[in-house]
Design a protein around this motif. Structure first.
Motif, short mmCIF file in Angstrom:
data_model
loop_
_atom_site.label_atom_id
_atom_site.label_comp_id
_atom_site.label_asym_id
_atom_site.label_seq_id
_atom_site.Cartn_x
_atom_site.Cartn_y
_atom_site.Cartn_z
N GLN B 3 0.80 -1.22 0.00
CA GLN B 3 0.00 0.00 0.00
C GLN B 3 0.84 1.27 0.00
O GLN B 3 0.32 2.36 -0.02
CB GLN B 3 -1.00 0.03 1.16
N THR B 81 -5.97 -8.88 -10.36
CA THR B 81 -5.95 -7.62 -9.63
C THR B 81 -5.21 -6.60 -10.48
O THR B 81 -4.01 -6.74 -10.73
CB THR B 81 -5.22 -7.78 -8.27
N SER B 83 -3.83 -2.81 -11.05
CA SER B 83 -3.37 -1.76 -10.15
C SER B 83 -2.68 -0.65 -10.93
O SER B 83 -1.96 -0.91 -11.90
CB SER B 83 -2.39 -2.39 -9.13
N PHE B 119 -16.58 -7.92 -10.26
CA PHE B 119 -15.47 -7.00 -10.07
C PHE B 119 -15.73 -6.09 -8.87
O PHE B 119 -16.87 -5.83 -8.48
CB PHE B 119 -15.20 -6.20 -11.34
N SER B 120 -14.63 -5.65 -8.27
CA SER B 120 -14.66 -4.71 -7.16
C SER B 120 -13.64 -3.63 -7.44
O SER B 120 -12.58 -3.91 -7.99
CB SER B 120 -14.31 -5.40 -5.84
N LEU B 121 -13.96 -2.43 -7.04
CA LEU B 121 -13.06 -1.31 -7.28
C LEU B 121 -12.62 -0.73 -5.94
O LEU B 121 -13.46 -0.49 -5.07
CB LEU B 121 -13.82 -0.25 -8.09
N TYR B 122 -11.31 -0.55 -5.78
CA TYR B 122 -10.79 0.03 -4.54
C TYR B 122 -9.97 1.27 -4.87
O TYR B 122 -8.78 1.17 -5.18
CB TYR B 122 -9.93 -1.01 -3.80
N PRO B 123 -10.61 2.43 -4.86
CA PRO B 123 -9.87 3.67 -5.11
C PRO B 123 -9.20 4.08 -3.81
O PRO B 123 -9.84 4.58 -2.90
CB PRO B 123 -10.96 4.66 -5.52
N MET B 124 -7.89 3.79 -3.71
CA MET B 124 -7.17 3.98 -2.46
C MET B 124 -6.81 5.44 -2.24
O MET B 124 -6.47 5.83 -1.14
CB MET B 124 -5.88 3.16 -2.46
N TYR B 129 -15.03 9.60 -8.45
CA TYR B 129 -15.17 8.57 -9.47
C TYR B 129 -16.60 8.02 -9.60
O TYR B 129 -16.92 7.39 -10.59
CB TYR B 129 -14.23 7.41 -9.16
N TYR B 152 -19.86 -7.55 -1.84
CA TYR B 152 -18.45 -7.22 -2.04
C TYR B 152 -18.06 -7.04 -3.50
O TYR B 152 -16.86 -6.95 -3.81
CB TYR B 152 -17.52 -8.26 -1.38
N SER B 153 -19.01 -7.07 -4.42
CA SER B 153 -18.64 -6.92 -5.83
C SER B 153 -19.86 -6.58 -6.67
O SER B 153 -20.99 -6.52 -6.17
CB SER B 153 -18.02 -8.22 -6.35
N VAL B 183 -7.08 0.18 -7.39
CA VAL B 183 -7.01 -1.28 -7.49
C VAL B 183 -8.37 -1.79 -7.93
O VAL B 183 -9.41 -1.33 -7.43
CB VAL B 183 -6.61 -1.90 -6.13
N THR B 185 -10.27 -5.60 -8.67
CA THR B 185 -10.17 -7.05 -8.74
C THR B 185 -11.29 -7.60 -9.63
O THR B 185 -12.40 -7.08 -9.63
CB THR B 185 -10.26 -7.70 -7.34
#
Lengths: 200, 200
Positions: B3, B81, B83, B119-124, B129, B152-153, B183, B185
């Motif tokens: 991270q 995944t 990234s 799919f899952s989206l993780y905008p860290m 968005y 979760y998706s 990220v 997935t």
């Protein structure tokens, strides 16, 4: 969208396990008879299986499924996304009342299995997790786990029980440190015919 | 740990593909001969394969591998995944100079394949968005993709090309909206014998 999350403490895992065999369906049906999933909410479709409930039971069930598949000696891959901090609902929250006793731990302990895993941690909601994570990584190392940095992940090689204990600790500590939504992905390979060699 | 990320524009994907067959190794070796990976940095071990480079080539190569495996009619799972926002390095950054032309698109277009994906989206790293993502979801729907919420998706059912185009757009738009580390997935099932039925 999945990133809109609340503060419920229900944990969950969306995972798949893939025995690389013509007999994959039969293997999975056999394993399902051996794993006690009564303490988790469970839903399965053709892409993934989702379990939700208390953190201990999420890890208990997913580790047990992985171990039972491993025991068949078939090369298998396991992919899981653990999540905590997404909102619960009446169907899932019922399972939060379950006791702490891990239903599969006794049976799981009888299986010794080395694995290769890659995990990534996505603390979506802040928290001061770095120190605690490093502590967990050091604890895994001291118990014989080989830890290697990889692109986009950290690689762990060693005993399944020790690795899962470490992963559960990392997940719990991140959440406890104040991350309001924590996601951890884990990819595992067992019984690989090409251990550490080139195969997609 | 993964991270800790910088601002390089190099994209990457850590993925695995699992043909559920006794012949899994042979199938993968055959497919590797058919996919042009010359525009990406590539590293493979027994857990995952990692490709890095320009966004278009990351999606071009992963879609081509999935399509070529699908074409064998074997039930297969694909986990990836994606990234962007992690720091590059001299080995990877070399590939950022590649031209935009997708080396595998012509061959990929000759393969028509329905898939089921989650799919899952993780905008860290922040970003605005949500609107752009909803727009991309609507665009996928208008092209015949079935979109279903899941725990979760988000589930997508439809043509592989349309789904991958949508996923690439979601990924790009999230990054463009200001997320410093994004990220995504993706779990895919093709040629499932139990389409939408219960199997792990």
């Amino acid at each position: 969208m999945d990133q809109v999350c609340g503060t419920s403490k229900i944990a969950g895992c969306s995972f798949s396990i893939h025995p690389m065999s013509d007999e994959f369906a039969g293997i999975i049906l056999e394993i399902l008879k051996k794993v006690d999933t009564s303490k988790v909410w469970l839903d399965t479709d053709d892409v993934t299986t989702t379990v939700r409930g208390r953190v201990e039971h999420i890890f208990d069930v997913t580790k047990a499924i992985l171990l039972h598949v491993s025991k068949t000696n078939v090369h298998a891959a396991f992919h899981a996304t653990y999540s905590i901090g997404c909102p619960g609902d009446s169907a899932g929250d019922t399972y939060m009342a379950e006791s702490l006793h891990r239903r599969n731990e006794d049976a799981s302990r009888s299986i010794t299995q080395p694995l290769a895993a890659k995990f990534s941690l996505y603390p979506m909601g802040g928290g001061s997790y770095m120190d605690t994570i490093y502590k967990q990584i050091e604890a895994m190392k001291s118990k014989g786990i080989q830890v290697t940095p990889a692109h986009y992940s950290t690689r762990l090689d060693g005993d399944t029980h020790t690795v899962f204990e470490g992963l559960e600790n990392v997940f719990r500590e991140t959440e406890a440190s104040g991350s309001s939504h924590t996601v951890m992905t884990v990819s595992v390979s067992v019984n690989s015919p090409s251990s550490k060699e080139s195969i997609l």
